[in-house]
Scaffold this motif. Structure first.
Motif, PDB file in Angstrom:
ATOM      1  N   ARG A  66      43.867 -30.696 -43.033  1.00 51.57           N
ATOM      2  CA  ARG A  66      44.626 -30.405 -41.813  1.00 51.57           C
ATOM      3  C   ARG A  66      45.596 -31.542 -41.513  1.00 51.57           C
ATOM      4  O   ARG A  66      45.216 -32.702 -41.458  1.00 51.57           O
ATOM      5  N   GLY A  67      46.841 -31.226 -41.333  1.00 49.62           N
ATOM      6  CA  GLY A  67      47.865 -32.244 -41.087  1.00 49.62           C
ATOM      7  C   GLY A  67      48.528 -32.732 -42.353  1.00 49.62           C
ATOM      8  O   GLY A  67      49.590 -33.343 -42.308  1.00 49.62           O
ATOM      9  N   ASP A  68      47.907 -32.457 -43.490  1.00 47.51           N
ATOM     10  CA  ASP A  68      48.481 -32.853 -44.773  1.00 47.51           C
ATOM     11  C   ASP A  68      48.952 -31.619 -45.528  1.00 47.51           C
ATOM     12  O   ASP A  68      50.152 -31.403 -45.699  1.00 47.51           O
ATOM     13  N   ARG A  69      48.011 -30.769 -45.938  1.00 42.93           N
ATOM     14  CA  ARG A  69      48.373 -29.557 -46.681  1.00 42.93           C
ATOM     15  C   ARG A  69      48.592 -28.355 -45.767  1.00 42.93           C
ATOM     16  O   ARG A  69      49.254 -27.392 -46.134  1.00 42.93           O
TER      17      ARG A  69
ATOM     18  N   MET B  86      54.146 -40.738 -35.191  1.00 41.02           N
ATOM     19  CA  MET B  86      54.582 -40.223 -36.486  1.00 41.02           C
ATOM     20  C   MET B  86      54.057 -41.074 -37.644  1.00 41.02           C
ATOM     21  O   MET B  86      53.614 -40.540 -38.665  1.00 41.02           O
ATOM     22  N   THR B  87      54.081 -42.394 -37.480  1.00 38.79           N
ATOM     23  CA  THR B  87      53.579 -43.242 -38.576  1.00 38.79           C
ATOM     24  C   THR B  87      52.076 -43.077 -38.743  1.00 38.79           C
ATOM     25  O   THR B  87      51.564 -43.115 -39.863  1.00 38.79           O
ATOM     26  N   GLU B  88      51.348 -42.861 -37.640  1.00 42.79           N
ATOM     27  CA  GLU B  88      49.905 -42.612 -37.753  1.00 42.79           C
ATOM     28  C   GLU B  88      49.637 -41.336 -38.543  1.00 42.79           C
ATOM     29  O   GLU B  88      48.682 -41.272 -39.331  1.00 42.79           O
ATOM     30  N   ALA B  89      50.470 -40.323 -38.333  1.00 45.08           N
ATOM     31  CA  ALA B  89      50.302 -39.068 -39.071  1.00 45.08           C
ATOM     32  C   ALA B  89      50.529 -39.263 -40.564  1.00 45.08           C
ATOM     33  O   ALA B  89      49.875 -38.619 -41.398  1.00 45.08           O
ATOM     34  N   VAL B  90      51.442 -40.166 -40.933  1.00 52.55           N
ATOM     35  CA  VAL B  90      51.676 -40.472 -42.346  1.00 52.55           C
ATOM     36  C   VAL B  90      50.530 -41.295 -42.916  1.00 52.55           C
ATOM     37  O   VAL B  90      49.960 -40.975 -43.968  1.00 52.55           O
ATOM     38  N   LEU B  91      50.157 -42.362 -42.215  1.00 51.40           N
ATOM     39  CA  LEU B  91      49.154 -43.294 -42.732  1.00 51.40           C
ATOM     40  C   LEU B  91      47.767 -42.667 -42.836  1.00 51.40           C
ATOM     41  O   LEU B  91      46.938 -43.109 -43.637  1.00 51.40           O
ATOM     42  N   ALA B  92      47.515 -41.615 -42.044  1.00 50.63           N
ATOM     43  CA  ALA B  92      46.211 -40.938 -42.114  1.00 50.63           C
ATOM     44  C   ALA B  92      46.007 -40.224 -43.443  1.00 50.63           C
ATOM     45  O   ALA B  92      44.870 -39.984 -43.856  1.00 50.63           O
ATOM     46  N   HIS B  93      47.112 -39.909 -44.136  1.00 47.33           N
ATOM     47  CA  HIS B  93      46.992 -39.104 -45.364  1.00 47.33           C
ATOM     48  C   HIS B  93      47.620 -39.752 -46.594  1.00 47.33           C
ATOM     49  O   HIS B  93      47.437 -39.253 -47.706  1.00 47.33           O
ATOM     50  N   HIS B  94      48.364 -40.854 -46.406  1.00 47.86           N
ATOM     51  CA  HIS B  94      49.059 -41.457 -47.542  1.00 47.86           C
ATOM     52  C   HIS B  94      48.851 -42.968 -47.567  1.00 47.86           C
ATOM     53  O   HIS B  94      48.875 -43.622 -46.517  1.00 47.86           O
ATOM     54  N   ASP B  95      48.659 -43.503 -48.743  1.00 51.04           N
ATOM     55  CA  ASP B  95      48.470 -44.942 -48.916  1.00 51.04           C
ATOM     56  C   ASP B  95      49.834 -45.613 -49.081  1.00 51.04           C
ATOM     57  O   ASP B  95      50.260 -45.954 -50.187  1.00 51.04           O
ATOM     58  N   VAL B  96      50.537 -45.769 -47.963  1.00 51.40           N
ATOM     59  CA  VAL B  96      51.864 -46.402 -47.972  1.00 51.40           C
ATOM     60  C   VAL B  96      51.890 -47.465 -46.890  1.00 51.40           C
ATOM     61  O   VAL B  96      51.053 -47.497 -45.988  1.00 51.40           O
ATOM     62  N   GLY B  97      52.883 -48.348 -46.950  1.00 53.98           N
ATOM     63  CA  GLY B  97      53.036 -49.381 -45.941  1.00 53.98           C
ATOM     64  C   GLY B  97      53.718 -48.859 -44.700  1.00 53.98           C
ATOM     65  O   GLY B  97      54.271 -47.756 -44.674  1.00 53.98           O
ATOM     66  N   MET B  98      53.715 -49.681 -43.642  1.00 54.75           N
ATOM     67  CA  MET B  98      54.316 -49.286 -42.369  1.00 54.75           C
ATOM     68  C   MET B  98      55.814 -49.022 -42.505  1.00 54.75           C
ATOM     69  O   MET B  98      56.349 -48.092 -41.895  1.00 54.75           O
ATOM     70  N   ARG B  99      56.488 -49.816 -43.317  1.00 51.10           N
ATOM     71  CA  ARG B  99      57.933 -49.641 -43.492  1.00 51.10           C
ATOM     72  C   ARG B  99      58.239 -48.263 -44.095  1.00 51.10           C
ATOM     73  O   ARG B  99      59.143 -47.559 -43.640  1.00 51.10           O
ATOM     74  N   ALA B 100      57.479 -47.900 -45.146  1.00 49.50           N
ATOM     75  CA  ALA B 100      57.686 -46.598 -45.782  1.00 49.50           C
ATOM     76  C   ALA B 100      57.330 -45.467 -44.826  1.00 49.50           C
ATOM     77  O   ALA B 100      58.015 -44.431 -44.777  1.00 49.50           O
TER      78      ALA B 100
ATOM     79  N   ASP C 212      51.770 -27.445 -47.580  1.00 51.30           N
ATOM     80  CA  ASP C 212      51.887 -26.187 -48.314  1.00 51.30           C
ATOM     81  C   ASP C 212      52.030 -25.013 -47.350  1.00 51.30           C
ATOM     82  O   ASP C 212      52.655 -24.005 -47.670  1.00 51.30           O
ATOM     83  N   LEU C 213      51.417 -25.151 -46.167  1.00 53.47           N
ATOM     84  CA  LEU C 213      51.365 -24.049 -45.201  1.00 53.47           C
ATOM     85  C   LEU C 213      51.615 -24.590 -43.797  1.00 53.47           C
ATOM     86  O   LEU C 213      51.043 -25.600 -43.401  1.00 53.47           O
ATOM     87  N   ILE C 214      52.483 -23.891 -43.053  1.00 55.85           N
ATOM     88  CA  ILE C 214      52.735 -24.216 -41.647  1.00 55.85           C
ATOM     89  C   ILE C 214      52.417 -22.974 -40.814  1.00 55.85           C
ATOM     90  O   ILE C 214      52.861 -21.874 -41.131  1.00 55.85           O
TER      91      ILE C 214
END
Length: 330
Positions: free
Chosen positions: A90-93, A115-129, A176-178
């Protein structure tokens, strides 16, 4: 290319056990949506369309529960997954856009934080990305000066802008689905049309499948590829937009189209569907529309079968409108 549907819903049944009895909110619902395809899920308030969306998302809380059927995302069965596995999906796929954007947005946090929390919850990226992904998502939904807007709070946005931010958050992880639960209902017509166009474009470009839940057939006509019409928890008709809106088979679909204000002759009273939808606690036997249907007969006391023609147009009715001449003569 994978020919499987992105979403397969098979015989879905969702119930709520209450002190007054069992409420069957979603009853034997089946449909599928492919890559880049938009399906309109249409019906009156209380028809079960939103509950279908929440069921797919895994957002049914007690006393509600899914008691039957299958939900498959790219072939993976979702029913039976534990809470943590479903949270990762949920929130990713799978993402959902609600009618009220404040169900998505936290009023006390800056947009960039949410928005950054939504990214970091599912992806191993830095804050800048993560910030760059957030900025790009805002730009993609037509928000000007996205760098400045990231530093704003939700109350500094108009209703239409807040909804665009909610859409941007849903699109962040390229799901994949919205699932959209009437997200443009409270917006003015110009903003609504802009968002509909942007959603249609984004789905075509990204390949995301989209289920658009609405009571507004005019929205579906301009947005969707396929339509599924719900009444009292059941699907009563489904097919392509052209099949369902240009040649409706089910009397309920036909009455729903006729009751649209745009169809009404100037100076004439608005067409109405007689009666009220049945209470989910006291559903009639057989066809659930029969007490309101001008075509009902004794046979309608039995559950109608789901008929499907060679072109995939399906309807659940003993007395369907089967030809254009009959529809025109009404």
């Amino acid at each position: 290319m994978d020919a499987r549907p992105v979403l397969e819903v098979v015989n879905l049944r969702t119930e709520f056990r209450t002190a007054a009895g069992v409420v069957t909110a979603v009853d034997d619902v089946s449909f599928s949506v492919g890559r880049g395809q938009i399906m309109g899920l249409v019906g009156e308030s209380g028809s079960g369309k939103s509950m279908t969306g929440y069921s797919i998302m895994g957002l049914i809380d007690a006393p509600g529960r899914i008691v039957g059927g299958n939900l498959r995302l790219n072939g993976q069965e979702l029913l039976g997954l534990d809470a943590e596995a479903m949270r990762r999906i949920r929130g990713d796929r799978i993402a959902m856009i609600f009618q009220d954007p404040m169900m998505t947005l936290n009023p006390v946090l800056k947009i960039v934080t949410q928005m950054t929390e939504a990214v970091l919850a599912h992806h191993d990226v830095g804050m800048r990305a993560a910030r760059e992904m957030a900025r790009d998502a805002l730009a993609r939904v037509g928000i000007a000066a996205p760098d400045e807007r990231l530093e704003a709070y939700p109350h500094q946005f108009s209703g239409g802008m807040r909804q665009r931010v909610a859409i941007a958050i849903a699109l962040l992880n390229k799901p994949d689905l919205i699932i959209c639960d009437e997200p443009t209902t409270a917006l003015d017509v110009t903003t609504q049309n802009q968002i509909l166009y942007e959603m249609q474009t984004l789905c075509r470009e990204s390949g995301s499948a989209l289920v658009w839940i609405t009571h507004d057939l005019a929205v579906v006509a301009g947005l969707a590829d396929t339509v599924a019409v719900m009444y009292a928890g059941q699907l009563v008709e489904q097919g392509s937009v052209q099949q369902v809106l240009d040649a409706p088979r089910h009397p309920y679909t036909r009455a729903l189209i006729a009751s649209a204000p745009s169809r009404n002759p100037r100076g004439q009273p608005l067409a109405q569907i007689n009666g009220m939808a049945p209470s989910p606690l006291d559903l009639p036997s057989g066809c659930r529309f029969r007490d309101r249907c001008p075509r009902a007969s004794d046979v309608c006391a039995n559950p109608p079968p789901l008929d499907v023609d060679a072109d995939g147009h399906a309807w659940r009715c003993f007395h369907p409108h089967l030809d254009e001449q009959e529809r025109d003569d009404g």
